[in-house]
Design a protein around this motif. Structure first.
Motif, PDB file in Angstrom:
ATOM      1  N   ILE A   1       0.843  -1.198   0.000  1.00 47.08           N
ATOM      2  CA  ILE A   1       0.000   0.000   0.000  1.00 47.08           C
ATOM      3  C   ILE A   1       0.879   1.250   0.000  1.00 47.08           C
ATOM      4  O   ILE A   1       0.622   2.204  -0.733  1.00 47.08           O
ATOM      5  N   GLY A   2       1.946   1.249   0.802  1.00 45.08           N
ATOM      6  CA  GLY A   2       2.872   2.370   0.820  1.00 45.08           C
ATOM      7  C   GLY A   2       3.549   2.574  -0.522  1.00 45.08           C
ATOM      8  O   GLY A   2       3.735   3.707  -0.982  1.00 45.08           O
ATOM      9  N   LEU A   3       3.909   1.483  -1.186  1.00 44.52           N
ATOM     10  CA  LEU A   3       4.519   1.572  -2.508  1.00 44.52           C
ATOM     11  C   LEU A   3       3.558   2.195  -3.515  1.00 44.52           C
ATOM     12  O   LEU A   3       3.954   3.022  -4.335  1.00 44.52           O
ATOM     13  N   GLU A   4       2.290   1.820  -3.442  1.00 47.58           N
ATOM     14  CA  GLU A   4       1.303   2.421  -4.344  1.00 47.58           C
ATOM     15  C   GLU A   4       1.116   3.905  -4.065  1.00 47.58           C
ATOM     16  O   GLU A   4       1.021   4.707  -4.996  1.00 47.58           O
ATOM     17  N   PHE A   5       1.055   4.282  -2.790  1.00 42.17           N
ATOM     18  CA  PHE A   5       0.963   5.712  -2.463  1.00 42.17           C
ATOM     19  C   PHE A   5       2.162   6.463  -3.013  1.00 42.17           C
ATOM     20  O   PHE A   5       2.032   7.521  -3.604  1.00 42.17           O
ATOM     21  N   TRP A   6       3.356   5.909  -2.824  1.00 43.33           N
ATOM     22  CA  TRP A   6       4.554   6.560  -3.323  1.00 43.33           C
ATOM     23  C   TRP A   6       4.507   6.684  -4.842  1.00 43.33           C
ATOM     24  O   TRP A   6       4.790   7.733  -5.399  1.00 43.33           O
ATOM     25  N   TRP A   7       4.128   5.606  -5.509  1.00 42.34           N
ATOM     26  CA  TRP A   7       4.140   5.598  -6.976  1.00 42.34           C
ATOM     27  C   TRP A   7       3.158   6.622  -7.553  1.00 42.34           C
ATOM     28  O   TRP A   7       3.482   7.377  -8.458  1.00 42.34           O
ATOM     29  N   PHE A   8       1.948   6.665  -7.034  1.00 45.90           N
ATOM     30  CA  PHE A   8       0.921   7.509  -7.633  1.00 45.90           C
ATOM     31  C   PHE A   8       0.914   8.944  -7.098  1.00 45.90           C
ATOM     32  O   PHE A   8       0.459   9.850  -7.792  1.00 45.90           O
ATOM     33  N   LEU A   9       1.409   9.168  -5.888  1.00 42.48           N
ATOM     34  CA  LEU A   9       1.331  10.503  -5.316  1.00 42.48           C
ATOM     35  C   LEU A   9       2.666  11.215  -5.230  1.00 42.48           C
ATOM     36  O   LEU A   9       2.721  12.447  -5.344  1.00 42.48           O
TER      37      LEU A   9
END
Length: 75
Positions: free
Chosen positions: A60-68
């Motif tokens: 989930i943290g990786l997705e937040f980092w990638w998209f935001l």
């Protein structure tokens, strides 16, 4: 677009909401599983539960980092 303060506030709210829903699930009566013999509870080791939770939070943290937060290199 998003400020760090807004991102941290959203993450804290998400954690608080998921923890309160976990309490509600823990207090549900278990009489339904006793009525049917079709399903059996399998107790998982604590280490496995913690590992899966950490891996999920990391993804989930990786997705937040990638998209935001990820900035693509300008050519």
């Amino acid at each position: 677009m998003f400020s760090k303060k807004m991102l941290w506030g959203s993450l804290i709210a998400l954690v608080l909401l998921t923890e309160t829903s976990g309490v509600a699930l823990a207090e549900m009566p278990n009489h339904l599983s006793e009525q049917t013999s079709q399903f059996h509870r399998i107790e998982q080791p604590l280490g496995l539960k913690v590992g899966v939770a950490i891996a999920g939070l990391a993804l989930i943290g990786l997705e937040f980092w990638w998209f935001l937060l990820y900035k693509s290199p300008e050519s």
